[in-house]
Scaffold this motif. Structure first.
Motif, PDB file in Angstrom:
ATOM      1  N   GLN A   1       0.830  -1.206   0.000  1.00 14.73           N
ATOM      2  CA  GLN A   1       0.000   0.000   0.000  1.00 14.73           C
ATOM      3  C   GLN A   1       0.868   1.262   0.000  1.00 14.73           C
ATOM      4  N   LEU A   2       1.937   1.251   0.792  1.00 13.35           N
ATOM      5  CA  LEU A   2       2.845   2.393   0.825  1.00 13.35           C
ATOM      6  C   LEU A   2       3.514   2.606  -0.530  1.00 13.35           C
ATOM      7  N   VAL A   3       3.945   1.524  -1.148  1.00 12.75           N
ATOM      8  CA  VAL A   3       4.591   1.628  -2.459  1.00 12.75           C
ATOM      9  C   VAL A   3       3.623   2.214  -3.481  1.00 12.75           C
ATOM     10  N   THR A   4       2.383   1.757  -3.449  1.00 19.39           N
ATOM     11  CA  THR A   4       1.370   2.277  -4.374  1.00 19.39           C
ATOM     12  C   THR A   4       1.180   3.778  -4.176  1.00 19.39           C
ATOM     13  N   GLN A   5       1.089   4.204  -2.926  1.00 23.11           N
ATOM     14  CA  GLN A   5       0.910   5.627  -2.632  1.00 23.11           C
ATOM     15  C   GLN A   5       2.106   6.439  -3.117  1.00 23.11           C
ATOM     16  N   MET A   6       3.305   5.922  -2.878  1.00 26.87           N
ATOM     17  CA  MET A   6       4.500   6.656  -3.272  1.00 26.87           C
ATOM     18  C   MET A   6       4.647   6.702  -4.789  1.00 26.87           C
ATOM     19  N   GLU A   7       4.325   5.609  -5.453  1.00 31.19           N
ATOM     20  CA  GLU A   7       4.427   5.575  -6.912  1.00 31.19           C
ATOM     21  C   GLU A   7       3.415   6.505  -7.571  1.00 31.19           C
ATOM     22  N   ALA A   8       2.293   6.733  -6.900  1.00 30.43           N
ATOM     23  CA  ALA A   8       1.282   7.641  -7.456  1.00 30.43           C
ATOM     24  C   ALA A   8       1.809   9.070  -7.507  1.00 30.43           C
TER      25      ALA A   8
ATOM     26  N   ALA B   1      10.312   5.849   5.494  1.00 29.54           N
ATOM     27  CA  ALA B   1      10.814   5.364   6.785  1.00 29.54           C
ATOM     28  C   ALA B   1      10.001   4.160   7.256  1.00 29.54           C
ATOM     29  N   ARG B   2       8.687   4.247   7.137  1.00 26.46           N
ATOM     30  CA  ARG B   2       7.826   3.132   7.550  1.00 26.46           C
ATOM     31  C   ARG B   2       8.094   1.908   6.669  1.00 26.46           C
ATOM     32  N   GLY B   3       8.255   2.136   5.377  1.00 25.19           N
ATOM     33  CA  GLY B   3       8.558   1.039   4.470  1.00 25.19           C
ATOM     34  C   GLY B   3       9.854   0.348   4.843  1.00 25.19           C
ATOM     35  N   SER B   4      10.854   1.117   5.238  1.00 18.15           N
ATOM     36  CA  SER B   4      12.132   0.543   5.670  1.00 18.15           C
ATOM     37  C   SER B   4      11.948  -0.330   6.908  1.00 18.15           C
TER      38      SER B   4
END
Length: 86
Positions: A25-32, A45-48
């Motif tokens: 979900q985080l990756v999707t948000q960041m890629e958007a 940071a949370r993804g890490s």
């Protein structure tokens, strides 16, 4: 809303699967590309943290498998197993 999602999910994940879902979900948000800079940094940071958690879980499982297999991982297709399945 993105800040709120990241702040709410800052707790340790309950499972490997939950961590993977949150990471996706985080990756999707960041890629958007629609997160403000601060939210992007917090998401990174949370993804890490989630990646470290998942890696630790995988290491635990790997060590359990090694114990179960007599400390030696065996190939899946040994002694002709799987022949004729082409």
């Amino acid at each position: 809303m993105a800040k709120k999602l990241i702040a709410e999910s800052a707790a340790a994940p309950e499972s490997f699967e939950q961590a993977m879902a949150e990471l996706a979900q985080l990756v999707t948000q960041m890629e958007a590309g629609q997160l403000p800079l601060e939210a992007s940094v917090a998401a990174y940071a949370r993804g890490s943290e989630l990646v470290r958690y998942c890696a630790a879980q995988l290491e635990k499982v790997e060590s359990q498998v090694k114990v179960l297999e007599g400390d030696m991982l065996k190939p899946f297709a040994a002694d002709g197993a799987g022949e004729g399945m082409q």
